[in-house]
Design a protein around this motif. Structure first.
Motif, PDB file in Angstrom:
ATOM      1  N   THR A   1       0.838  -1.199   0.000  1.00  0.00           N
ATOM      2  CA  THR A   1       0.000   0.000   0.000  1.00  0.00           C
ATOM      3  C   THR A   1       0.874   1.250   0.000  1.00  0.00           C
ATOM      4  O   THR A   1       1.712   1.418   0.889  1.00  0.00           O
ATOM      5  N   PRO A   2       0.678   2.141  -0.973  1.00  0.00           N
ATOM      6  CA  PRO A   2       1.489   3.365  -1.001  1.00  0.00           C
ATOM      7  C   PRO A   2       1.168   4.266   0.191  1.00  0.00           C
ATOM      8  O   PRO A   2       0.002   4.487   0.514  1.00  0.00           O
ATOM      9  N   PHE A   3       2.196   4.782   0.843  1.00  0.00           N
ATOM     10  CA  PHE A   3       1.992   5.702   1.954  1.00  0.00           C
ATOM     11  C   PHE A   3       3.257   6.505   2.191  1.00  0.00           C
ATOM     12  O   PHE A   3       4.362   6.080   1.838  1.00  0.00           O
TER      13      PHE A   3
ATOM     14  N   SER B   1      -3.441   0.814  16.573  1.00  0.00           N
ATOM     15  CA  SER B   1      -2.862  -0.067  15.545  1.00  0.00           C
ATOM     16  C   SER B   1      -3.880  -1.025  14.920  1.00  0.00           C
ATOM     17  O   SER B   1      -3.913  -1.207  13.706  1.00  0.00           O
ATOM     18  N   THR B   2      -4.711  -1.629  15.747  1.00  0.00           N
ATOM     19  CA  THR B   2      -5.702  -2.569  15.218  1.00  0.00           C
ATOM     20  C   THR B   2      -6.698  -1.855  14.318  1.00  0.00           C
ATOM     21  O   THR B   2      -7.039  -2.348  13.238  1.00  0.00           O
ATOM     22  N   ILE B   3      -7.159  -0.683  14.754  1.00  0.00           N
ATOM     23  CA  ILE B   3      -8.140   0.065  13.973  1.00  0.00           C
ATOM     24  C   ILE B   3      -7.525   0.539  12.663  1.00  0.00           C
ATOM     25  O   ILE B   3      -8.203   0.578  11.624  1.00  0.00           O
ATOM     26  N   VAL B   4      -6.252   0.891  12.684  1.00  0.00           N
ATOM     27  CA  VAL B   4      -5.570   1.285  11.447  1.00  0.00           C
ATOM     28  C   VAL B   4      -5.593   0.135  10.442  1.00  0.00           C
ATOM     29  O   VAL B   4      -5.895   0.330   9.254  1.00  0.00           O
ATOM     30  N   ILE B   5      -5.290  -1.069  10.904  1.00  0.00           N
ATOM     31  CA  ILE B   5      -5.296  -2.223   9.998  1.00  0.00           C
ATOM     32  C   ILE B   5      -6.707  -2.513   9.501  1.00  0.00           C
ATOM     33  O   ILE B   5      -6.915  -2.814   8.316  1.00  0.00           O
ATOM     34  N   GLU B   6      -7.686  -2.422  10.385  1.00  0.00           N
ATOM     35  CA  GLU B   6      -9.085  -2.612   9.973  1.00  0.00           C
ATOM     36  C   GLU B   6      -9.471  -1.571   8.915  1.00  0.00           C
ATOM     37  O   GLU B   6     -10.140  -1.890   7.927  1.00  0.00           O
ATOM     38  N   TYR B   7      -9.050  -0.350   9.114  1.00  0.00           N
ATOM     39  CA  TYR B   7      -9.357   0.738   8.175  1.00  0.00           C
ATOM     40  C   TYR B   7      -8.714   0.456   6.813  1.00  0.00           C
ATOM     41  O   TYR B   7      -9.357   0.616   5.764  1.00  0.00           O
ATOM     42  N   LEU B   8      -7.464   0.037   6.831  1.00  0.00           N
ATOM     43  CA  LEU B   8      -6.777  -0.280   5.575  1.00  0.00           C
ATOM     44  C   LEU B   8      -7.466  -1.434   4.858  1.00  0.00           C
ATOM     45  O   LEU B   8      -7.632  -1.414   3.630  1.00  0.00           O
ATOM     46  N   ALA B   9      -7.873  -2.439   5.619  1.00  0.00           N
ATOM     47  CA  ALA B   9      -8.541  -3.594   5.012  1.00  0.00           C
ATOM     48  C   ALA B   9      -9.853  -3.201   4.362  1.00  0.00           C
ATOM     49  O   ALA B   9     -10.250  -3.769   3.336  1.00  0.00           O
ATOM     50  N   MET B  10     -10.523  -2.229   4.935  1.00  0.00           N
ATOM     51  CA  MET B  10     -11.816  -1.810   4.409  1.00  0.00           C
ATOM     52  C   MET B  10     -11.686  -0.867   3.220  1.00  0.00           C
ATOM     53  O   MET B  10     -12.376  -1.006   2.207  1.00  0.00           O
ATOM     54  N   HIS B  11     -10.791   0.111   3.324  1.00  0.00           N
ATOM     55  CA  HIS B  11     -10.729   1.172   2.320  1.00  0.00           C
ATOM     56  C   HIS B  11      -9.556   1.042   1.345  1.00  0.00           C
ATOM     57  O   HIS B  11      -9.595   1.639   0.261  1.00  0.00           O
ATOM     58  N   TYR B  12      -8.535   0.280   1.720  1.00  0.00           N
ATOM     59  CA  TYR B  12      -7.370   0.107   0.850  1.00  0.00           C
ATOM     60  C   TYR B  12      -6.960  -1.369   0.818  1.00  0.00           C
ATOM     61  O   TYR B  12      -5.835  -1.717   1.171  1.00  0.00           O
ATOM     62  N   PRO B  13      -7.869  -2.246   0.444  1.00  0.00           N
ATOM     63  CA  PRO B  13      -7.568  -3.683   0.457  1.00  0.00           C
ATOM     64  C   PRO B  13      -6.492  -4.040  -0.561  1.00  0.00           C
ATOM     65  O   PRO B  13      -6.304  -3.343  -1.567  1.00  0.00           O
ATOM     66  N   GLY B  14      -5.794  -5.121  -0.275  1.00  0.00           N
ATOM     67  CA  GLY B  14      -4.760  -5.599  -1.173  1.00  0.00           C
ATOM     68  C   GLY B  14      -4.870  -7.096  -1.334  1.00  0.00           C
ATOM     69  O   GLY B  14      -5.867  -7.710  -0.923  1.00  0.00           O
ATOM     70  N   PRO B  15      -3.857  -7.718  -1.902  1.00  0.00           N
ATOM     71  CA  PRO B  15      -3.918  -9.159  -2.161  1.00  0.00           C
ATOM     72  C   PRO B  15      -3.930 -10.018  -0.901  1.00  0.00           C
ATOM     73  O   PRO B  15      -4.425 -11.140  -0.926  1.00  0.00           O
ATOM     74  N   VAL B  16      -3.391  -9.497   0.203  1.00  0.00           N
ATOM     75  CA  VAL B  16      -3.393 -10.251   1.460  1.00  0.00           C
ATOM     76  C   VAL B  16      -4.600  -9.808   2.282  1.00  0.00           C
ATOM     77  O   VAL B  16      -4.698  -8.648   2.694  1.00  0.00           O
ATOM     78  N   GLU B  17      -5.526 -10.727   2.505  1.00  0.00           N
ATOM     79  CA  GLU B  17      -6.762 -10.417   3.227  1.00  0.00           C
ATOM     80  C   GLU B  17      -6.486 -10.485   4.728  1.00  0.00           C
ATOM     81  O   GLU B  17      -6.669 -11.512   5.369  1.00  0.00           O
ATOM     82  N   LEU B  18      -6.074  -9.361   5.283  1.00  0.00           N
ATOM     83  CA  LEU B  18      -5.659  -9.345   6.681  1.00  0.00           C
ATOM     84  C   LEU B  18      -6.830  -9.484   7.639  1.00  0.00           C
ATOM     85  O   LEU B  18      -6.665  -9.992   8.751  1.00  0.00           O
ATOM     86  N   VAL B  19      -8.002  -9.026   7.232  1.00  0.00           N
ATOM     87  CA  VAL B  19      -9.229  -9.232   7.997  1.00  0.00           C
ATOM     88  C   VAL B  19     -10.177 -10.033   7.110  1.00  0.00           C
ATOM     89  O   VAL B  19     -10.718  -9.507   6.144  1.00  0.00           O
ATOM     90  N   PRO B  20     -10.354 -11.313   7.396  1.00  0.00           N
ATOM     91  CA  PRO B  20     -11.130 -12.183   6.503  1.00  0.00           C
ATOM     92  C   PRO B  20     -12.569 -11.705   6.306  1.00  0.00           C
ATOM     93  O   PRO B  20     -13.170 -11.114   7.209  1.00  0.00           O
ATOM     94  N   ALA B  21     -13.097 -11.988   5.129  1.00  0.00           N
ATOM     95  CA  ALA B  21     -14.498 -11.658   4.845  1.00  0.00           C
ATOM     96  C   ALA B  21     -15.441 -12.566   5.628  1.00  0.00           C
ATOM     97  O   ALA B  21     -16.533 -12.151   6.010  1.00  0.00           O
TER      98      ALA B  21
END
Length: 218
Positions: A26-28, A68-88
């Motif tokens: 993810t670009p940042f 930290s957890t909320i940041v990862i949840e936010y990224l999973a929701m709005h900036y998803p990538g090939p690794v599904e860090l929070v499963p559907a």
């Protein structure tokens, strides 16, 4: 660039979102926060009044995301990538969140208690609290030993947010209360985490700062 992570390379809770960002490419942009520097501290407090790192700023959505957890949840929701860090899958996602909380509360927290005590002034230490923290870590190792004995990662066969949490938690915990030979499955899991390219990158970036860690072993 929309995303900016405000963090410190040595801070264990900052490692979690860094691993997530690197896992998905993810670009940042990044801003290293030095709370000991008045200007850096003041600038960070404008973003995160609590003074707690990390903080993710998303200019595109005009949002600041903390914890930290909320940041990862936010990224999973709005900036998803090939690794599904929070499963559907709901049940699997709950398991991941539960493991994430476990590593934060029962590995990271006692580890930080031990580290923080080493930094206290002479005569202000808490030996009893440190021993309680060490007991908690050993109990946590025993739980992890059973859970990862037949798994590749924290929750099954896929790398998730739980592993983002486990990586810094176990890395630093092993410095203050080594696994030894009593927890071979924990050590094998820790070794797998250390081979993950995203985690390797985080550790390499933190290398110049390890001299500041009170349990630094080189």
């Amino acid at each position: 660039m929309s995303l900016t992570l405000h963090y410190h390379p040595l801070a264990s809770f900052c490692w979690k979102p860094l691993i997530a960002l690197y896992e998905n490419g993810t670009p940042f942009a990044s801003v290293i926060v030095d709370l000991g520097d008045q200007q850096s501290r003041a600038a960070f407090l404008e973003i995160a009044p609590s003074g707690k790192m990390p903080a993710l700023r998303d200019d595109a959505r005009d949002r600041t995301v903390l914890e930290s957890t909320i940041v990862i949840e936010y990224l999973a929701m709005h900036y998803p990538g090939p690794v599904e860090l929070v499963p559907a899958d709901i049940d699997l996602a709950i398991a991941v969140r539960q493991a994430d909380r476990f590593y934060d509360l029962y590995v990271q927290e006692p580890m930080q208690k031990i580290v923080g005590d080493r930094l206290r002034p002479e005569g202000r230490t808490d030996p009893f609290g440190v021993e309680q923290a060490r007991d908690q870590l050993r109990n946590s190792y025993a739980i992890i030993e059973q859970e990862v004995a037949s798994r590749s990662w924290a929750v099954g066969d896929a790398f998730t947010m739980a592993d983002c949490a486990a990586s810094p938690a176990l890395f630093y915990a092993n410095k203050v209360e080594p696994f030894g030979d009593k927890y071979p499955a924990v050590k094998r899991y820790h070794d797998r985490l250390l081979q993950r390219p995203a985690f390797i990158r985080v550790i390499e970036e933190a290398q110049p700062y390890f001299k500041l860690f009170p349990y630094n072993d080189g």
